[in-house]
Design an enzyme around this catalytic site. Sequence first.
Site, PDB file in Angstrom:
ATOM      1  N   GLU A 170       8.690  -5.564  31.387  1.00  0.00           N
ATOM      2  CA  GLU A 170       8.318  -4.242  30.882  1.00  0.00           C
ATOM      3  C   GLU A 170       8.083  -4.223  29.375  1.00  0.00           C
ATOM      4  OE1 GLU A 170      10.642  -0.864  32.256  1.00  0.00           O
ATOM      5  OE2 GLU A 170      11.136  -1.958  34.099  1.00  0.00           O
ATOM      6  N   ASP A 195      12.386  -4.255  35.136  1.00  0.00           N
ATOM      7  CA  ASP A 195      13.829  -3.984  35.134  1.00  0.00           C
ATOM      8  C   ASP A 195      14.371  -3.728  36.539  1.00  0.00           C
ATOM      9  OD1 ASP A 195      13.604  -4.206  32.438  1.00  0.00           O
ATOM     10  OD2 ASP A 195      13.786  -2.050  32.033  1.00  0.00           O
ATOM     11  N   ASP A 218      15.940  -1.463  38.198  1.00  0.00           N
ATOM     12  CA  ASP A 218      16.356  -0.090  38.502  1.00  0.00           C
ATOM     13  C   ASP A 218      15.193   0.607  39.196  1.00  0.00           C
ATOM     14  OD1 ASP A 218      14.543   0.469  36.491  1.00  0.00           O
ATOM     15  OD2 ASP A 218      16.049   1.044  35.015  1.00  0.00           O
ATOM     16  N   GLU A 263      13.054   2.905  38.330  1.00  0.00           N
ATOM     17  CA  GLU A 263      11.781   2.963  37.615  1.00  0.00           C
ATOM     18  C   GLU A 263      11.144   1.582  37.537  1.00  0.00           C
ATOM     19  OE1 GLU A 263      10.314   5.837  36.710  1.00  0.00           O
ATOM     20  OE2 GLU A 263      12.050   6.968  37.458  1.00  0.00           O
ATOM     21  N   TYR A 322      18.558  -4.410  23.860  1.00  0.00           N
ATOM     22  CA  TYR A 322      17.791  -3.211  24.152  1.00  0.00           C
ATOM     23  C   TYR A 322      18.592  -1.927  23.914  1.00  0.00           C
ATOM     24  CZ  TYR A 322      14.130  -0.563  26.312  1.00  0.00           C
ATOM     25  OH  TYR A 322      13.115   0.309  26.527  1.00  0.00           O
ATOM     26  N   ARG A 362      17.861   1.283  24.910  1.00  0.00           N
ATOM     27  CA  ARG A 362      17.868   2.371  25.899  1.00  0.00           C
ATOM     28  C   ARG A 362      18.599   1.883  27.138  1.00  0.00           C
ATOM     29  NH1 ARG A 362      12.670   3.737  23.259  1.00  0.00           N
ATOM     30  NH2 ARG A 362      11.609   2.024  24.283  1.00  0.00           N
ATOM     31  N   HIS A 397      20.222  -2.848  31.992  1.00  0.00           N
ATOM     32  CA  HIS A 397      20.365  -3.629  30.760  1.00  0.00           C
ATOM     33  C   HIS A 397      21.830  -3.801  30.413  1.00  0.00           C
ATOM     34  CE1 HIS A 397      16.454  -1.503  30.529  1.00  0.00           C
ATOM     35  NE2 HIS A 397      16.037  -2.691  30.146  1.00  0.00           N
TER      36      HIS A 397
END
Length: 844
Positions: A8, A81, A83, A85, A288, A290, A333
């Site tokens: 991403e 990632d 997850d 999303e 990361y 976020r 993350h």
Amino acid sequence: MTNLVIVESPAKAKTIEKYLGKDFTVRSSYGHIRDIQKKGMGIDLENGFLPNYEISSDKKKNVTELKKLAKASDTIWLATDEDREGEAIAWHLAEALNLDIKTTKRIVFHEITKPAIQAAIANPRTVDLDLVDAQQARRILDRIVGFELSPILWKKIRTGLSAGRVQSVAVRLIVEREKEVEAFESNFVFRVQGQLKLLDKSGNPVGDLDVKRTATFATEEEATAFLEAVAKANLSVVSLEEKPAKRTPKAPFTTSTLQQEASSKLGFSVKQTMMVAQRLYESGKITYMRTDSVNLSELAIAQAKETITSEYGAKYSESRRYKTKNADAQEAHEAIRPTDFGVENVTGERNEQRLYQLIWRRAIASQMADAQLKRTTVDVGIDLLPDDKLTAKGEVVIFDGFLKVYDFDAKDGSGLLPPMTIGQALSVTELGAKQSYSRPPARYNEASLVRTLEEMGIGRPSTYAPTIDTVQQRGYVIKEDREGKPRDYRQITLVDGKVSAETLSEMAGTEKNKLFPTDIAGIVTNFLTKHFGDILDYQFTAKVEGKFDVIAEGKMQWQDMLSEFYTQFHPRVVAAEDVSREEAGQARSLGNHPESGKPMFVKIGRYGPYVQVGDGENEEKPTFASLMPGQKMDLLTLEQALDLFKLPREVGEMPETFKAKAVDGSEFGVEKGQMIIAKQGPFGPYLEYGVKMYAPIKGFDPLSITLEESVALVENKIQADADKIVKTFPGTDVKILKGRWGPYITDVTTKKNAKIAKDEDALELSLEECEKRLEEAPEPKKRGRAAAKKAPAKKAAAKKPAAKKTPAKKAAAKKPATKKPAAKKTTTRKVAAKKAAVKKIDAK
DNA sequence: CAGTGAGCGAGCTTCCGCTTGACTT
């Protein structure tokens, strides 16, 4: 053999590329590449909620490039990632790059190390379509809610407003908190604290002791009596207790906790924190930023241990593994930490250095030993008051542990107590009882709002800062400082054996960088909670998240979930269309009129905010005044509102006759002695200087405009009006005027207007022709109360069947037994009934 | 709510989550 790995983030791509061999190309998607079409709903509400996806405009170039690379590669690895999303991004990539979803390799890694990446490559899976469906359900639900609610607000309250699952709850929190603050009734107690002197056997002072009385007094009399008793009493140490205690470090930062600490320790806004963190991340200094995870990789834990051991010694190290409390966390993350613990400070901008140090300390501290403390509690007895006591507390750090690096929260003032023994005597240096008021609940600042949203499971790390921005941009929330008000308090003091009292003043309610709701926020929140209470429910997100989880487990179809939601949601959208503007625009109460005692409100109407006096009770008609241009309804005080009713005001008489000449030689104007009156209209203040003669007031306050200034405005207006004249017919009310779209015929008294075609010469038109056209022209539309009430009803009747039929039909087709068709049939009647009911209430 | 000056119609606004852009003032 060529391989394309897609992640991403480009920063991640760079690092991974280093760990993989020459056969691997690593690229990034830059987040989501496709989304529901930008304009319009983009969801087929009648056919299974099928979304129309399109490549986002800013990703087109990238997608084309990825496509090219994909074609040239033997194997594609979707490494987005881990997850919901991320899974969806992988799926969108497969779709956009024409990859076979059944066979394309999907990999995930939890840390970016060579072995972890190699392990991931060795164990590929395929895209989890159930998880993708859960994401689609989330996305589509958000679009439906946002794009069906917002237009209602445009129609009923103000254009450009917005509503959504996340932002509307954020606004509600602020509105409700403000209500609590306003409703708060402060009471007070008297708190006793001061300083005593420890005495040796001969009565000489040997040390100071800060003491408090744990219990408070309700009244000044009791507090005074206490101090007077202490003045005469003998004081001595009656108990001495020592207890070991410890303090434990906090988990390393997540997005939300970083924002909170950066706000309180560095004074950063959440946006600023994210921008600075982004720079640290891009320059490879931190992981990361976020994230909702407090987890550290094993490698990081080992590295931290090494750094701590070499810097502070082995006894300072304690490896800890933290668990996320929040059940909604997706943990794709790590926690936010330095990429290299060995780097204690970074170069760069000052704010980058400060934020980095905060991150470094928090992460290092999280892997350090507890601080060991010794807490001492001393009770001082008062011989005249055997049941009472004063208490002193001390805290000494025996072993600092993590406090060595993260001592931001260390308590101040309570250090080591002087040595003493039971029975030792004391005397008063100074002892005071202060009247202290209870405080209302604290208003939110950006960071505390984020914390609350996170606790409620609303929003995600990537959206906290943008959400805070949105609610401010839409005019729902203002971040500002507010000055407090001075408040008196009583201070009773015992010094030198004497008790005295005085009244002092302090500032109360001072606020800095706090979030305040605007009137619009109140109106919108009222409206939404009334008609869409479930969406505004603090539990709404948690509830739908639960359903998304079931979808992700493959135990529910996403369409079924959305259908269930929509069949109960949409009818309420339809019903809300019938709410009158008047009802929707209910706003703030200003208090009562000082003379008549009638209630006063600021409301928002079709033409903007206005003040209303009276609520229509007792057959009395309310009176109204719109706000002046530039006046904000949020800040309007009762005094300003009353000022609005000081109009109309007679400014004075025309000192001289003023006439202006039109092109055809005709003259008109205002006679000497004509009264000029300042009035307030829906578009702002204006001057009236004759029958149907008006001039807007611009740049002046209508309450204080002078006669001289008014005359200038009036003369300018007359001249401007004269300049508009193309032709007059002397002795009649008929005129031909220059309009914005060309000349037109008008009758000054009837206000009827008639058209002149483009190819006609206006000067050639005869009076007869003009009168004929005026005769045929439609009646000028009446505006105001009657028209305003009629218009929406008409519109609703005409529009409803066409616009609302289709979704209803679909719902009916799916569930034949629903009340839907019946409800639709009665819509118009219901409207009528509702209107009648409203009128009845008005009449009362 | 009221009037301040043609009237009508079309088009626009909006959600939440992922991620960083850089043709030129």
